[in-house]
Scaffold this motif. Structure first.
Motif, PDB file in Angstrom:
ATOM      1  N   GLY A 125      38.960 -51.457 -12.954  1.00  0.00           N
ATOM      2  CA  GLY A 125      37.539 -51.151 -13.001  1.00  0.00           C
ATOM      3  C   GLY A 125      36.835 -51.512 -11.713  1.00  0.00           C
ATOM      4  O   GLY A 125      37.258 -52.421 -10.986  1.00  0.00           O
ATOM      5  N   ALA A 163      34.451 -53.028 -13.769  1.00  0.00           N
ATOM      6  CA  ALA A 163      35.280 -54.232 -13.722  1.00  0.00           C
ATOM      7  C   ALA A 163      34.872 -55.196 -14.841  1.00  0.00           C
ATOM      8  O   ALA A 163      35.724 -55.848 -15.461  1.00  0.00           O
ATOM      9  CB  ALA A 163      35.140 -54.906 -12.355  1.00  0.00           C
ATOM     10  N   TRP A 164      33.573 -55.302 -15.082  1.00  0.00           N
ATOM     11  CA  TRP A 164      33.071 -56.158 -16.168  1.00  0.00           C
ATOM     12  C   TRP A 164      33.558 -55.656 -17.522  1.00  0.00           C
ATOM     13  O   TRP A 164      34.034 -56.427 -18.353  1.00  0.00           O
ATOM     14  CB  TRP A 164      31.539 -56.193 -16.111  1.00  0.00           C
ATOM     15  CG  TRP A 164      30.875 -57.010 -17.169  1.00  0.00           C
ATOM     16  CD1 TRP A 164      31.067 -58.344 -17.430  1.00  0.00           C
ATOM     17  CD2 TRP A 164      29.874 -56.564 -18.102  1.00  0.00           C
ATOM     18  NE1 TRP A 164      30.255 -58.753 -18.470  1.00  0.00           N
ATOM     19  CE2 TRP A 164      29.513 -57.680 -18.892  1.00  0.00           C
ATOM     20  CE3 TRP A 164      29.248 -55.345 -18.319  1.00  0.00           C
ATOM     21  CZ2 TRP A 164      28.559 -57.584 -19.901  1.00  0.00           C
ATOM     22  CZ3 TRP A 164      28.296 -55.258 -19.315  1.00  0.00           C
ATOM     23  CH2 TRP A 164      27.953 -56.374 -20.096  1.00  0.00           C
ATOM     24  N   GLY A 221      36.179 -53.738 -18.005  1.00  0.00           N
ATOM     25  CA  GLY A 221      37.632 -53.864 -18.028  1.00  0.00           C
ATOM     26  C   GLY A 221      38.097 -55.261 -18.383  1.00  0.00           C
ATOM     27  O   GLY A 221      39.063 -55.435 -19.137  1.00  0.00           O
ATOM     28  N   MET A 222      37.409 -56.266 -17.870  1.00  0.00           N
ATOM     29  CA  MET A 222      37.823 -57.635 -18.157  1.00  0.00           C
ATOM     30  C   MET A 222      37.466 -58.031 -19.592  1.00  0.00           C
ATOM     31  O   MET A 222      38.152 -58.865 -20.191  1.00  0.00           O
ATOM     32  CB  MET A 222      37.243 -58.581 -17.116  1.00  0.00           C
ATOM     33  CG  MET A 222      37.813 -58.299 -15.734  1.00  0.00           C
ATOM     34  SD  MET A 222      37.277 -59.422 -14.429  1.00  0.00           S
ATOM     35  CE  MET A 222      38.485 -60.740 -14.628  1.00  0.00           C
ATOM     36  N   PHE A 235      45.536 -56.268 -14.519  1.00  0.00           N
ATOM     37  CA  PHE A 235      44.229 -55.659 -14.250  1.00  0.00           C
ATOM     38  C   PHE A 235      43.902 -55.688 -12.763  1.00  0.00           C
ATOM     39  O   PHE A 235      44.398 -56.526 -12.013  1.00  0.00           O
ATOM     40  CB  PHE A 235      43.125 -56.359 -15.052  1.00  0.00           C
ATOM     41  CG  PHE A 235      42.773 -57.744 -14.556  1.00  0.00           C
ATOM     42  CD1 PHE A 235      41.821 -57.939 -13.556  1.00  0.00           C
ATOM     43  CD2 PHE A 235      43.389 -58.871 -15.088  1.00  0.00           C
ATOM     44  CE1 PHE A 235      41.490 -59.210 -13.095  1.00  0.00           C
ATOM     45  CE2 PHE A 235      43.064 -60.147 -14.648  1.00  0.00           C
ATOM     46  CZ  PHE A 235      42.119 -60.321 -13.642  1.00  0.00           C
ATOM     47  N   SER A 274      40.251 -55.631 -10.613  1.00  0.00           N
ATOM     48  CA  SER A 274      38.784 -55.677 -10.653  1.00  0.00           C
ATOM     49  C   SER A 274      38.261 -55.601  -9.229  1.00  0.00           C
ATOM     50  O   SER A 274      38.465 -56.532  -8.440  1.00  0.00           O
ATOM     51  CB  SER A 274      38.293 -56.959 -11.329  1.00  0.00           C
ATOM     52  OG  SER A 274      38.517 -56.912 -12.710  1.00  0.00           O
ATOM     53  N   PRO A 325      33.617 -57.123  -8.837  1.00  0.00           N
ATOM     54  CA  PRO A 325      33.033 -57.496 -10.130  1.00  0.00           C
ATOM     55  C   PRO A 325      31.653 -58.123  -9.922  1.00  0.00           C
ATOM     56  O   PRO A 325      31.515 -59.035  -9.109  1.00  0.00           O
ATOM     57  CB  PRO A 325      34.031 -58.516 -10.690  1.00  0.00           C
ATOM     58  CG  PRO A 325      34.716 -59.083  -9.488  1.00  0.00           C
ATOM     59  CD  PRO A 325      34.808 -57.952  -8.510  1.00  0.00           C
ATOM     60  N   CYS A 340      41.439 -66.261 -19.668  1.00  0.00           N
ATOM     61  CA  CYS A 340      41.765 -64.888 -19.263  1.00  0.00           C
ATOM     62  C   CYS A 340      43.190 -64.597 -19.730  1.00  0.00           C
ATOM     63  O   CYS A 340      44.101 -65.373 -19.426  1.00  0.00           O
ATOM     64  CB  CYS A 340      41.650 -64.746 -17.748  1.00  0.00           C
ATOM     65  SG  CYS A 340      41.978 -63.081 -17.132  1.00  0.00           S
ATOM     66  N   ILE A 348      41.591 -59.455  -8.062  1.00  0.00           N
ATOM     67  CA  ILE A 348      40.152 -59.300  -7.854  1.00  0.00           C
ATOM     68  C   ILE A 348      39.918 -59.099  -6.358  1.00  0.00           C
ATOM     69  O   ILE A 348      40.396 -59.888  -5.540  1.00  0.00           O
ATOM     70  CB  ILE A 348      39.374 -60.527  -8.362  1.00  0.00           C
ATOM     71  CG1 ILE A 348      39.533 -60.663  -9.883  1.00  0.00           C
ATOM     72  CG2 ILE A 348      37.897 -60.427  -7.978  1.00  0.00           C
ATOM     73  CD1 ILE A 348      38.870 -61.909 -10.469  1.00  0.00           C
ATOM     74  N   ASN A 373      36.928 -58.086  -3.356  1.00  0.00           N
ATOM     75  CA  ASN A 373      35.524 -57.860  -3.009  1.00  0.00           C
ATOM     76  C   ASN A 373      35.374 -57.752  -1.508  1.00  0.00           C
ATOM     77  O   ASN A 373      36.259 -58.163  -0.744  1.00  0.00           O
ATOM     78  CB  ASN A 373      34.626 -58.980  -3.546  1.00  0.00           C
ATOM     79  CG  ASN A 373      34.878 -60.310  -2.866  1.00  0.00           C
ATOM     80  OD1 ASN A 373      35.925 -60.939  -3.089  1.00  0.00           O
ATOM     81  ND2 ASN A 373      33.950 -60.748  -2.028  1.00  0.00           N
ATOM     82  N   THR A 397      31.537 -63.969  -6.615  1.00  0.00           N
ATOM     83  CA  THR A 397      32.916 -63.596  -6.917  1.00  0.00           C
ATOM     84  C   THR A 397      33.833 -64.791  -6.715  1.00  0.00           C
ATOM     85  O   THR A 397      34.740 -65.049  -7.518  1.00  0.00           O
ATOM     86  CB  THR A 397      33.369 -62.425  -6.023  1.00  0.00           C
ATOM     87  OG1 THR A 397      32.458 -61.344  -6.182  1.00  0.00           O
ATOM     88  CG2 THR A 397      34.772 -61.967  -6.393  1.00  0.00           C
TER      89      THR A 397
END
Length: 217
Positions: A106, A111-112, A114-115, A127, A129, A132, A145, A151, A153, A165
């Motif tokens: 996502g 991303a939010w 998806g998590m 996953f 992200s 996010p 999690c 993740i 960014n 993040t």
């Protein structure tokens, strides 16, 4: 790429589905950014994620949340969109019943969502992200999690500032049993504008390849 229409919790949902010839190919679901700020399944980041996963051998589905494009319904503050994502994953799994692995990817609002989907679906094995928005949404539901993931960014992201993040990643790093990999794209904004898109997708590809290699040993 085949256009698909499938049943969602609040009417029909519109998607694009890219299958694989192998019956046991892994599957991946792509989730787009905020519907009220122009987010659609054809967002450039989501589009590139879609093809990155397909090149890695995944059967991939991206779709429009309710009220976007030809998807029925109205924006529902993320609650209905999470249900949309669950329905999309149901459809993807029903069409790939021998899939070895299940991933969700996502971008931003996606991303939010998806998590959150991770918390509902223990069958999700990994996953991605991207950007996010930890400054805009509560991610405290990730306790713990349930899956390892990546993740990413940009250091110049003004929509979802890097410090938020980093704080999210720091919280997730405290959890046992999973590994959260965090990467930053130097100079990239929220939408990973060129020249940052290709390096971002290369990073995603390398991570997924590594994870798939670990599980095949």
């Amino acid at each position: 790429m085949p256009e698909v229409i499938f049943a969602g919790p609040d009417g029909r949902l519109e998607g694009r589905y890219h299958p694989q010839p192998e019956r046991d190919a892994p599957i991946a679901l792509m989730l787009h950014p905020h519907p009220q700020f122009g987010g659609t399944m054809n967002n450039r980041v989501v589009y590139n994620l879609h093809y990155t996963f397909h090149k890695l051998g995944f059967a991939v589905l991206r779709f429009n949340f309710r009220g976007v494009g030809r998807s029925q319904g109205e924006y529902d503050q993320g609650i209905g969109e999470l249900s949309d994502a669950a329905s999309a994953l149901d459809w993807l799994q029903a069409n790939n019943q021998n899939a070895k692995h299940c991933w969700v990817a996502g971008f931003s609002f996606g991303a939010w969502i998806g998590m959150q989907l991770l918390m509902r679906r223990p069958d999700i094995s990994g996953f991605i992200s991207l950007a996010p928005p930890a400054n805009l949404y509560d991610f405290s539901f990730l306790a713990p999690c349930p899956a390892s993931g990546l993740i990413v960014n940009g250091t110049a992201d003004r929509v979802a500032p890097p410090r938020d993040t980093e704080a999210l990643v720091a919280k997730l790093h405290e959890q046992k049993g999973i590994t959260i990999t965090h990467e930053q794209i130097d100079g990239a904004g929220h939408f990973f504008e060129d020249p940052h898109m290709d390096p971002t997708m290369a990073m995603v590809s390398a991570y997924v390849k590594r994870r798939l290699g670990e599980t095949s040993r």
